[in-house]
Design a protein around this motif. Sequence first.
Motif, short mmCIF file in Angstrom:
data_model
loop_
_atom_site.label_atom_id
_atom_site.label_comp_id
_atom_site.label_asym_id
_atom_site.label_seq_id
_atom_site.Cartn_x
_atom_site.Cartn_y
_atom_site.Cartn_z
N LEU A 123 -6.44 13.77 0.38
CA LEU A 123 -7.26 12.61 0.06
C LEU A 123 -6.28 11.57 -0.46
N GLN A 124 -6.23 10.43 0.22
CA GLN A 124 -5.19 9.46 -0.12
C GLN A 124 -5.69 8.03 -0.09
N TRP A 125 -5.03 7.25 -0.93
CA TRP A 125 -5.17 5.81 -0.87
C TRP A 125 -4.08 5.32 0.06
N SER A 126 -4.43 4.51 1.04
CA SER A 126 -3.48 3.98 2.00
C SER A 126 -3.43 2.46 1.83
N PHE A 127 -2.23 1.94 1.67
CA PHE A 127 -2.05 0.50 1.47
C PHE A 127 -1.14 -0.07 2.54
N ASP A 128 -1.59 -1.11 3.23
CA ASP A 128 -0.75 -1.87 4.15
C ASP A 128 -0.25 -3.07 3.39
N MET A 129 1.08 -3.19 3.34
CA MET A 129 1.68 -4.23 2.53
C MET A 129 2.64 -5.07 3.36
N THR A 130 2.75 -6.33 2.98
CA THR A 130 3.76 -7.20 3.56
C THR A 130 4.82 -7.46 2.49
N VAL A 131 6.03 -7.70 2.98
CA VAL A 131 7.16 -7.98 2.10
C VAL A 131 7.83 -9.24 2.62
N PRO A 132 8.17 -10.17 1.72
CA PRO A 132 8.84 -11.39 2.18
C PRO A 132 10.09 -11.05 3.01
N GLU A 173 3.53 0.72 4.97
CA GLU A 173 2.35 1.51 4.62
C GLU A 173 2.76 2.50 3.54
N VAL A 174 2.01 2.48 2.46
CA VAL A 174 2.26 3.38 1.34
C VAL A 174 1.02 4.24 1.15
N ASN A 175 1.22 5.56 1.15
CA ASN A 175 0.12 6.51 0.96
C ASN A 175 0.28 7.21 -0.37
N ILE A 176 -0.75 7.14 -1.20
CA ILE A 176 -0.75 7.72 -2.54
C ILE A 176 -1.81 8.82 -2.59
N ASP A 177 -1.43 10.00 -3.05
CA ASP A 177 -2.38 11.10 -3.21
C ASP A 177 -3.44 10.69 -4.22
N ALA A 178 -4.71 10.71 -3.81
CA ALA A 178 -5.80 10.22 -4.66
C ALA A 178 -6.19 11.22 -5.74
N LYS A 179 -5.60 12.41 -5.72
CA LYS A 179 -5.89 13.40 -6.76
C LYS A 179 -4.76 13.52 -7.78
N THR A 180 -3.51 13.27 -7.33
CA THR A 180 -2.37 13.46 -8.23
C THR A 180 -1.61 12.19 -8.55
N GLY A 181 -1.73 11.18 -7.68
CA GLY A 181 -0.95 9.96 -7.86
C GLY A 181 0.44 10.04 -7.25
N ASP A 182 0.76 11.16 -6.61
CA ASP A 182 2.07 11.30 -5.95
C ASP A 182 2.16 10.39 -4.74
N VAL A 183 3.35 9.88 -4.46
CA VAL A 183 3.59 9.10 -3.26
C VAL A 183 3.77 10.10 -2.12
N LEU A 184 2.90 10.03 -1.13
CA LEU A 184 2.96 10.96 0.00
C LEU A 184 3.89 10.45 1.09
N ASN A 185 3.91 9.13 1.29
CA ASN A 185 4.68 8.58 2.39
C ASN A 185 4.84 7.08 2.21
N ILE A 186 5.99 6.60 2.61
CA ILE A 186 6.23 5.17 2.75
C ILE A 186 6.79 4.98 4.15
N GLY A 187 6.08 4.22 4.96
CA GLY A 187 6.51 4.01 6.34
C GLY A 187 6.41 2.56 6.73
N HIS A 188 6.94 2.29 7.92
CA HIS A 188 6.93 0.92 8.43
C HIS A 188 6.32 0.94 9.83
N GLU A 189 5.54 -0.08 10.12
CA GLU A 189 4.95 -0.19 11.45
C GLU A 189 4.91 -1.65 11.87
N ALA A 190 4.82 -1.86 13.17
CA ALA A 190 4.77 -3.23 13.70
C ALA A 190 3.50 -3.90 13.19
N PRO A 191 3.56 -5.21 12.97
CA PRO A 191 2.40 -5.93 12.44
C PRO A 191 1.16 -5.84 13.33
#
Length: 110
Positions: free
Chosen positions: A73-82, A89-107
């Motif tokens: 169960l995760q919070w998924s955030f799509d973020m832009t960076v200057p 994309e940053v995925n945070i475990d919604a039960k523990t707060g652990d960072v599950l993944n940080i990835g990059h994808e085309a806009p």
Amino acid sequence: MRINIPTALSLGLAAGLLAGCASEDEKGEKSDSQVQLQSQAKITKEQAEAIAMAKVPNGTIKESELEKENGHLQWSFDMTVPDRKDITEVNIDAKTGDVLNIGHEAPDAD
């Protein structure tokens, strides 16, 4: 073959009502599933946002979603960076707060 018009009308009405109930249930399931996911989350959206922002300095959250993916169960955030064209994309475990993944994808990726 003789058709009883009141019976035919009743059957048609019943079929229509059942079809209407089915679509309401489907809509209800979608909203119910989101409510169920939120009830399982121990980390609030705001807490997860703070964790994601700490991992992506100068990032701006464009989209967020609570989802169940890969058994988490995760919070998924799509973020832009200057100065970057891709989406982080940053995925945070919604039960523990652990960072599950940080990835990059085309806009333009879905």
